[in-house]
Each structure stands twice: as structure tokens, then as C-alpha cells.
Write a protein that holds these residues in place. Sequence first.
Motif, PDB file in Angstrom:
ATOM      1  N   PHE A 154     -56.513 -11.822  33.629  1.00  0.00           N
ATOM      2  CA  PHE A 154     -55.826 -13.095  33.431  1.00  0.00           C
ATOM      3  C   PHE A 154     -54.312 -12.858  33.473  1.00  0.00           C
ATOM      4  O   PHE A 154     -53.801 -11.890  32.908  1.00  0.00           O
ATOM      5  CB  PHE A 154     -56.234 -13.719  32.097  1.00  0.00           C
ATOM      6  CG  PHE A 154     -57.576 -14.371  32.138  1.00  0.00           C
ATOM      7  CD1 PHE A 154     -57.704 -15.702  32.507  1.00  0.00           C
ATOM      8  CD2 PHE A 154     -58.728 -13.655  31.820  1.00  0.00           C
ATOM      9  CE1 PHE A 154     -58.946 -16.312  32.568  1.00  0.00           C
ATOM     10  CE2 PHE A 154     -59.977 -14.247  31.867  1.00  0.00           C
ATOM     11  CZ  PHE A 154     -60.090 -15.582  32.245  1.00  0.00           C
ATOM     12  N   ASN A 204     -63.162 -16.123  36.919  1.00  0.00           N
ATOM     13  CA  ASN A 204     -63.785 -15.898  35.623  1.00  0.00           C
ATOM     14  C   ASN A 204     -64.548 -17.118  35.126  1.00  0.00           C
ATOM     15  O   ASN A 204     -65.572 -16.975  34.453  1.00  0.00           O
ATOM     16  CB  ASN A 204     -62.738 -15.443  34.613  1.00  0.00           C
ATOM     17  CG  ASN A 204     -62.324 -14.011  34.850  1.00  0.00           C
ATOM     18  OD1 ASN A 204     -63.070 -13.080  34.566  1.00  0.00           O
ATOM     19  ND2 ASN A 204     -61.132 -13.807  35.394  1.00  0.00           N
ATOM     20  N   ARG A 205     -64.075 -18.308  35.457  1.00  0.00           N
ATOM     21  CA  ARG A 205     -64.853 -19.497  35.106  1.00  0.00           C
ATOM     22  C   ARG A 205     -66.207 -19.461  35.811  1.00  0.00           C
ATOM     23  O   ARG A 205     -67.250 -19.760  35.216  1.00  0.00           O
ATOM     24  CB  ARG A 205     -64.096 -20.766  35.483  1.00  0.00           C
ATOM     25  CG  ARG A 205     -64.851 -22.038  35.075  1.00  0.00           C
ATOM     26  CD  ARG A 205     -64.044 -23.290  35.334  1.00  0.00           C
ATOM     27  NE  ARG A 205     -63.766 -23.473  36.760  1.00  0.00           N
ATOM     28  CZ  ARG A 205     -62.561 -23.386  37.306  1.00  0.00           C
ATOM     29  NH1 ARG A 205     -61.511 -23.112  36.546  1.00  0.00           N
ATOM     30  NH2 ARG A 205     -62.394 -23.577  38.594  1.00  0.00           N
ATOM     31  N   GLU A 234     -58.471 -17.559  36.838  1.00  0.00           N
ATOM     32  CA  GLU A 234     -59.167 -18.658  36.185  1.00  0.00           C
ATOM     33  C   GLU A 234     -60.386 -19.086  37.000  1.00  0.00           C
ATOM     34  O   GLU A 234     -61.476 -19.326  36.458  1.00  0.00           O
ATOM     35  CB  GLU A 234     -58.217 -19.847  35.999  1.00  0.00           C
ATOM     36  CG  GLU A 234     -56.960 -19.548  35.193  1.00  0.00           C
ATOM     37  CD  GLU A 234     -57.159 -19.747  33.706  1.00  0.00           C
ATOM     38  OE1 GLU A 234     -58.255 -20.175  33.306  1.00  0.00           O
ATOM     39  OE2 GLU A 234     -56.207 -19.463  32.945  1.00  0.00           O
ATOM     40  N   ARG A 268     -60.272 -18.439  25.940  1.00  0.00           N
ATOM     41  CA  ARG A 268     -60.793 -19.767  26.299  1.00  0.00           C
ATOM     42  C   ARG A 268     -61.966 -19.646  27.261  1.00  0.00           C
ATOM     43  O   ARG A 268     -62.947 -20.387  27.158  1.00  0.00           O
ATOM     44  CB  ARG A 268     -59.690 -20.620  26.940  1.00  0.00           C
ATOM     45  CG  ARG A 268     -58.667 -21.171  25.974  1.00  0.00           C
ATOM     46  CD  ARG A 268     -57.827 -22.255  26.633  1.00  0.00           C
ATOM     47  NE  ARG A 268     -57.085 -21.756  27.789  1.00  0.00           N
ATOM     48  CZ  ARG A 268     -55.878 -21.205  27.720  1.00  0.00           C
ATOM     49  NH1 ARG A 268     -55.271 -21.073  26.548  1.00  0.00           N
ATOM     50  NH2 ARG A 268     -55.262 -20.792  28.829  1.00  0.00           N
ATOM     51  N   CYS A 269     -61.857 -18.732  28.193  1.00  0.00           N
ATOM     52  CA  CYS A 269     -62.895 -18.607  29.224  1.00  0.00           C
ATOM     53  C   CYS A 269     -64.172 -17.990  28.672  1.00  0.00           C
ATOM     54  O   CYS A 269     -65.270 -18.446  29.010  1.00  0.00           O
ATOM     55  CB  CYS A 269     -62.361 -17.769  30.384  1.00  0.00           C
ATOM     56  SG  CYS A 269     -63.516 -17.623  31.771  1.00  0.00           S
ATOM     57  N   LYS A 319     -62.044 -10.297  39.540  1.00  0.00           N
ATOM     58  CA  LYS A 319     -60.939 -11.171  39.950  1.00  0.00           C
ATOM     59  C   LYS A 319     -60.706 -11.241  41.461  1.00  0.00           C
ATOM     60  O   LYS A 319     -60.002 -12.125  41.913  1.00  0.00           O
ATOM     61  CB  LYS A 319     -59.656 -10.762  39.222  1.00  0.00           C
ATOM     62  CG  LYS A 319     -59.231  -9.304  39.428  1.00  0.00           C
ATOM     63  CD  LYS A 319     -58.155  -9.152  40.458  1.00  0.00           C
ATOM     64  CE  LYS A 319     -57.667  -7.738  40.577  1.00  0.00           C
ATOM     65  NZ  LYS A 319     -56.642  -7.599  41.644  1.00  0.00           N
ATOM     66  N   GLU A 322     -54.924 -23.618  41.242  1.00  0.00           N
ATOM     67  CA  GLU A 322     -55.271 -22.958  39.998  1.00  0.00           C
ATOM     68  C   GLU A 322     -55.173 -21.442  40.167  1.00  0.00           C
ATOM     69  O   GLU A 322     -55.552 -20.910  41.213  1.00  0.00           O
ATOM     70  CB  GLU A 322     -56.694 -23.345  39.603  1.00  0.00           C
ATOM     71  CG  GLU A 322     -57.131 -22.827  38.253  1.00  0.00           C
ATOM     72  CD  GLU A 322     -58.523 -23.292  37.890  1.00  0.00           C
ATOM     73  OE1 GLU A 322     -58.863 -23.268  36.684  1.00  0.00           O
ATOM     74  OE2 GLU A 322     -59.279 -23.688  38.796  1.00  0.00           O
ATOM     75  N   GLU A 328     -51.954 -14.589  28.141  1.00  0.00           N
ATOM     76  CA  GLU A 328     -53.034 -14.028  28.958  1.00  0.00           C
ATOM     77  C   GLU A 328     -54.280 -13.800  28.117  1.00  0.00           C
ATOM     78  O   GLU A 328     -55.399 -14.132  28.540  1.00  0.00           O
ATOM     79  CB  GLU A 328     -52.558 -12.730  29.608  1.00  0.00           C
ATOM     80  CG  GLU A 328     -51.423 -12.933  30.588  1.00  0.00           C
ATOM     81  CD  GLU A 328     -50.745 -11.649  31.026  1.00  0.00           C
ATOM     82  OE1 GLU A 328     -49.870 -11.717  31.906  1.00  0.00           O
ATOM     83  OE2 GLU A 328     -51.088 -10.566  30.489  1.00  0.00           O
ATOM     84  N   ALA A 335     -55.876 -17.172  27.476  1.00  0.00           N
ATOM     85  CA  ALA A 335     -56.664 -17.661  28.616  1.00  0.00           C
ATOM     86  C   ALA A 335     -58.008 -16.950  28.679  1.00  0.00           C
ATOM     87  O   ALA A 335     -59.051 -17.570  28.963  1.00  0.00           O
ATOM     88  CB  ALA A 335     -55.884 -17.458  29.908  1.00  0.00           C
TER      89      ALA A 335
END
Length: 364
Positions: free
Chosen positions: A84, A115-116, A112, A150-151, A299, A108, A144, A147
Amino acid sequence: MTDPGGNPIIDVTTVTDTAVVVHVTTPGTFDVEVHRFDGLTPDTEHRLEIRLPAGIVTSIEVRTLPRPGGDLASVLATVNDVHFGEMAAGQVDDLEMGPIRRAEPGAEPYPEVMNRGAAHEISAIDPVAVIVKGDLSLDGRPEEFAAFERCYRDPFGDRLHVVRGNHDGYRLQVEYAGDQRIDLPGVTVALLDTVIPGATTGDVTVRQVEWLDDLASASTQPVIVMGHHQQWIAGASDPTEAKRSDDYFGLHPDASDRLDEACARNRSIVAYTSGHTHRHRVRPMTSSGIPSVEIGCTKDFPGTWAEYRVCGDGIMQIVHRVSSPEALAWSESCRGLYADFDIDYASYALGTLADRCFIIPTTR
């Protein structure tokens, strides 16, 4: 994006005991079709028909994995090198050589996106644990890490287990530091913090090996050791690993030997799995003979995560390519990274099917 003959690229990316997944890239594009074959017979050679983008039908032969004996005890998942905060895939230091891939202006950030997609696919298998083997970030900055949380923390909660990588400790940060014991149905994971703060290379200290010895000698079930840095193995064919070196990119050779010796002493330890190299590869350790496994990054190309199905007589490793449309478009655009350095990144990162999907014996 094509082979020398301009034909579609056909990658058999995943095989299980009953399923095969094939990704087909249209010549000259980043368009990828996903072909899934389910309900197959285990440990059997299958001829599978694939309709190519031009409407031509071709066939491939793929052997399914054997099904380990015993009941399925648990399913877990891992990711590593999720990065991230990264903005330029394929960039080496401040060099302009590449190709270097960046998200389009206003788009985006690609970590993100990738990983989403990975988190969504992992949720679908309902794992008992999700283990993240380092390099959560580009530089270990609070935004970072936020993020990342959150994911992965939001969907998985206390099932998430995280250890840092070198990118998370370049400025001597302590977030996600320390070794962890994770007891799961049918398997125990010994998650090692291999980071040397401020350094790219890694270590497994004498004290960590003592901790691992205590854990493994008392374990009544198989133990998988996990960490960020890959192991140096004597006699490896890779020229970068032909001799012992204090600046070896992964675990220092002395640390690698300590880990191997601990595995040889403790027959409960069945494998070591890592990240860091952004490639898929499996090699036998020198003394213990058990697999030393590397899992590619999430990634960029091919954009993967790993599933482990724990049975009584074996643990099935299954590598999956993140296959949401936006993830495939991005990861496919990264197939040619490092070409200016005369590196075939696609072959390096993807490895062979046997490097990605195989059975880890639970006894030796």
C-alpha cells in the motif's frame, strides 16, 4: 503482450484436486479471459478445451493434484508484498529504466485495486486465518498502514495475523514486529519476524530459533513456518545464490542454515513459506529436505494469493491469481516489468505450475 508468433498467451495458473483455472490473454492487449474447470477427478490427466479470443478452440493437458488422505481440518490464506502506498511498479531506486507502470491520472491506486480483489476472493473461501507475510506498505507510513487495515482487518477481524517486511521497517518502525504462534485446526503456524530494522536483508536470530525449537518440539500437529524473507539454500542453481554472501537479498546464509537445522531437528515442521522476491518458487532445504516456498506479490503480475487446505495426510498449497476485471487489466499490464534489465519478469514471477500448486506432506 504476445508470444513471438502473435498467439494468445495461455497460462494454467491454478490446479487443485478437482479444478483447473486458465487465464488467456488476447494478443496485443491487456484483456484476460478466465476459464474455470470444476468437478474434475483428482490425480488424473485431463484434456481441457479452451475457446480462444478469435473463436478458435484449442486443448491443453493438465494433471489434477492428488487429494490428501484424512478429513479437511481447516483452510487458511496468505498474501505478501501488498505494498500500500506504492505508485510506480517496476521502478528500481531512482533509475528511469523500466518499463515502469503507474496508474492512470485520477485512477484508483493499483495496490487498492489488487488487494481489494484479493480480500474479496479470500472471503469467499471463509478461511480460519489470513496471514500477511510482510511488505504491507511502501515506506511504513501511517496512512499506508491505515489503508492496509481497511482492506484486510475490516473483513477478517481477529482472523488476520500480520508480520512486517523490510518495507515496513526502513525507518525503524515497530508496527507488526515480533514472532507469533498461531494454532489452527490441524496445523500450527510459526510466524517469524525476519526484519532487520533499516535493512533490506533479513535474519532469523539464535533466540528466534530457540523459540521455534520450543514451539515445534512441543507441537502435537504439523507446523508451517512463515516469514517475509526467502531462504538462502546452498547449491542453488540461481547465480545470485551460488555463494554465501553477507548482502544476500533474503535471509542471511547463516540465518538460513539456522532455520534449516531447526527444521531438521523438529520433524513436526513441514515447510517454510515466504514472500519478498515477488516470485513463485519451491526448493528443498539442504539438511531437512522440506520445502522452502516463495509466494509472488499481490500488487502486480501475476497478482496472487495462496490458499492452504489442511488435511490429515497433507496440506494442499493452491496459488490463485486475483481475477476481478480491473485487477486482471492492471496485473497483465505489468507482465513486461524490468524488460530494460533483460529480465523475463513473467516467467520469473509466475514460476512453474509445480511451484504454485502442490502437496506438502504432513509427516516425514
